[in-house]
Write a protein that holds these residues in place. Structure first.
Motif, mmCIF file in Angstrom:
data_model
loop_
_atom_site.group_PDB
_atom_site.id
_atom_site.type_symbol
_atom_site.label_atom_id
_atom_site.label_comp_id
_atom_site.label_asym_id
_atom_site.label_seq_id
_atom_site.Cartn_x
_atom_site.Cartn_y
_atom_site.Cartn_z
ATOM 1 N N ALA A 55 3.731 -5.391 1.854
ATOM 2 C CA ALA A 55 4.248 -6.426 1.411
ATOM 3 C C ALA A 55 3.216 -7.330 0.643
ATOM 4 N N GLU A 56 2.056 -7.687 1.680
ATOM 5 C CA GLU A 56 1.219 -8.432 1.248
ATOM 6 C C GLU A 56 0.332 -7.888 -0.012
ATOM 7 N N LEU A 57 0.087 -6.556 0.100
ATOM 8 C CA LEU A 57 -0.695 -5.867 -0.966
ATOM 9 C C LEU A 57 0.024 -6.059 -2.488
ATOM 10 N N PHE A 58 1.328 -5.729 -2.268
ATOM 11 C CA PHE A 58 2.144 -5.851 -3.572
ATOM 12 C C PHE A 58 2.791 -6.959 -3.813
ATOM 13 N N GLY A 59 2.896 -7.852 -2.965
ATOM 14 C CA GLY A 59 3.741 -9.316 -3.057
ATOM 15 C C GLY A 59 5.205 -8.890 -2.972
ATOM 16 N N LEU A 60 5.589 -7.968 -2.173
ATOM 17 C CA LEU A 60 7.180 -7.609 -2.008
ATOM 18 C C LEU A 60 7.623 -8.182 -0.919
ATOM 19 N N ASP A 61 9.038 -8.522 -0.754
ATOM 20 C CA ASP A 61 9.768 -8.755 0.191
ATOM 21 C C ASP A 61 9.843 -7.728 1.368
ATOM 22 N N GLY A 62 10.298 -7.872 2.430
ATOM 23 C CA GLY A 62 10.347 -6.950 3.581
ATOM 24 C C GLY A 62 10.950 -5.749 3.348
ATOM 25 N N LEU A 63 12.270 -5.788 2.689
ATOM 26 C CA LEU A 63 13.153 -4.618 2.539
ATOM 27 C C LEU A 63 12.358 -3.713 1.457
ATOM 28 N N SER A 64 11.737 -4.422 0.620
ATOM 29 C CA SER A 64 11.345 -3.620 -0.838
ATOM 30 C C SER A 64 9.797 -2.860 -0.057
ATOM 31 N N TYR A 73 5.489 7.630 2.811
ATOM 32 C CA TYR A 73 5.020 8.654 3.577
ATOM 33 C C TYR A 73 5.812 9.774 3.502
ATOM 34 N N HIS A 74 6.780 9.951 2.866
ATOM 35 C CA HIS A 74 7.557 11.281 2.508
ATOM 36 C C HIS A 74 6.725 12.142 1.374
ATOM 37 N N LYS A 75 6.087 11.448 0.332
ATOM 38 C CA LYS A 75 5.513 11.950 -0.540
ATOM 39 C C LYS A 75 4.077 12.400 -0.365
ATOM 40 N N TYR A 76 3.292 11.656 0.494
ATOM 41 C CA TYR A 76 1.962 12.111 0.720
ATOM 42 C C TYR A 76 1.554 12.418 2.229
ATOM 43 N N GLY A 77 2.557 12.111 3.079
ATOM 44 C CA GLY A 77 2.400 12.449 4.284
ATOM 45 C C GLY A 77 1.867 11.235 5.395
ATOM 46 N N THR A 78 1.048 10.353 4.724
ATOM 47 C CA THR A 78 0.842 9.214 5.224
ATOM 48 C C THR A 78 0.963 8.063 4.128
ATOM 49 N N THR A 79 1.386 6.791 4.625
ATOM 50 C CA THR A 79 1.101 5.721 3.634
ATOM 51 C C THR A 79 -0.344 5.578 3.287
ATOM 52 N N LEU A 80 -1.231 5.814 4.143
ATOM 53 C CA LEU A 80 -2.740 5.568 3.810
ATOM 54 C C LEU A 80 -3.258 6.485 2.734
ATOM 55 N N ARG A 81 -2.959 7.682 2.640
ATOM 56 C CA ARG A 81 -3.229 8.689 1.659
ATOM 57 C C ARG A 81 -2.610 8.206 0.576
ATOM 58 N N ALA A 82 -1.659 7.637 0.420
ATOM 59 C CA ALA A 82 -0.972 7.249 -0.859
ATOM 60 C C ALA A 82 -1.463 6.171 -1.520
ATOM 61 N N ILE A 84 -4.747 5.218 -0.908
ATOM 62 C CA ILE A 84 -6.133 5.847 -1.233
ATOM 63 C C ILE A 84 -6.102 6.190 -2.595
ATOM 64 N N ASP A 85 -5.189 7.434 -2.788
ATOM 65 C CA ASP A 85 -5.115 8.031 -4.099
ATOM 66 C C ASP A 85 -4.751 7.259 -5.348
ATOM 67 N N GLU A 86 -3.689 6.431 -4.980
ATOM 68 C CA GLU A 86 -2.992 5.555 -6.176
ATOM 69 C C GLU A 86 -3.506 4.198 -6.335
ATOM 70 N N TYR A 87 -4.228 3.663 -5.325
ATOM 71 C CA TYR A 87 -4.498 2.325 -5.417
ATOM 72 C C TYR A 87 -5.903 1.887 -5.050
ATOM 73 N N ASP A 88 -6.489 3.095 -4.401
ATOM 74 C CA ASP A 88 -7.854 3.092 -4.040
ATOM 75 C C ASP A 88 -8.364 1.974 -3.065
ATOM 76 N N ILE A 89 -7.531 1.755 -2.096
ATOM 77 C CA ILE A 89 -7.766 0.726 -1.277
ATOM 78 C C ILE A 89 -8.783 1.112 -0.208
ATOM 79 N N ASP A 90 -9.306 0.161 0.652
ATOM 80 C CA ASP A 90 -10.106 0.369 1.634
ATOM 81 C C ASP A 90 -9.525 0.789 2.865
#
Length: 247
Positions: A55-64, A73-82, A84-90
């Motif tokens: 929510a904080e990273l993308f400026g989204l409301d809780g439901l979004s 989670y369903h596409k990458y196995g973990t939210t973290l993996r997604a 890292i791959d898509e947004y190069d977070i720390d």
């Protein structure tokens, strides 16, 4: 020592042709929802923290944010993996944030500690979480000192289970012979590769439904890649250590 006794089926189930424990030299345990019950309220807190992070990273409301989290989670196995791959977070910032939780409801589990201590051979934790998180939780349960090491998501180069690479990196790092190892997990799909590699596999399912987890994560799946299913890890481990009649 014979290690293949299985107590009543209401708590523990073995599959046809299940692999024994008599040859096991290395005991490998997942952490979250495996080494503690859902009443410890560890995972709901982590789940909420991940939603807040998104929510904080993308400026989204809780439901979004929640919807996006589950998509990752369903596409990458973990939210973290997604992320890292898509947004190069720390990844370390993410893990520190996600695991900043209250440990007050994690109870000391003397029965589990004694059971793990009695297991002959090496004991390791293999988790998609961080080392700090695993150590904090295992310490509260009273089992940390029984483990040789924690292999966390950073050790696998942030490749999560059930990706085969995560297990291969783990096995090489710790010089584990999979055919002489046992793996304990709470999610059925995470036991596919361990079984293919030759491990004896045990699925941990909750004795009561956890409303904070998805149904597929709690299913007592009876498939060839799962040798045993248990609702009580401590009792199951003690049963494995008891001599079988007539053996």
């Amino acid at each position: 020592m014979v290690m293949n006794a299985i107590p009543p089926v209401d708590l523990h189930v073995s599959s046809a042709g299940s692999r024994p424990f008599s040859h096991v030299e290395t005991w490998i345990f997942d952490l979250d929802n495996t080494l503690y019950p859902h009443t410890s309220r560890v995972w709901p807190q982590i789940d909420e923290r991940i939603t807040l992070y998104i929510a904080e990273l993308f400026g989204l409301d809780g439901l979004s944010a929640r919807s996006l989290q589950k998509y990752f989670y369903h596409k990458y196995g973990t939210t973290l993996r997604a992320l890292i791959d898509e947004y190069d977070i720390d990844p370390y910032d993410f893990l520190d944030f996600a695991h900043d939780i209250d440990h007050a409801d994690i109870a000391l589990n003397e029965d589990l500690g004694k059971a793990i201590e009695r297991l002959p051979g090496r004991k390791l934790i293999l988790t998609n979480g961080s080392r700090k998180h695993a150590e904090n939780v295992a310490r509260k349960i009273g089992i940390l000192d029984h483990f040789e090491d924690v292999f966390d998501i950073a050790a696998s180069n942030f490749v999560p289970k059930p990706d085969r690479r995560a297990y291969e990196i783990f096995l090489e790092k710790h010089a584990v012979e999979p055919a002489r190892a046992a793996m304990f997990e709470d999610i059925a799909k995470n036991l596919v590769v361990p079984h293919e590699l030759g491990m004896t596999t045990t699925l941990i399912v909750p004795p009561t439904i956890d409303p904070f987890r998805e149904e597929f994560e709690q299913e007592a799946v009876k498939t060839p890649h799962i040798d045993y299913i248990t609702k009580d890890l401590a009792d199951f481990l003690n049963a494995c250590l008891l001599p079988s009649k007539g053996r």
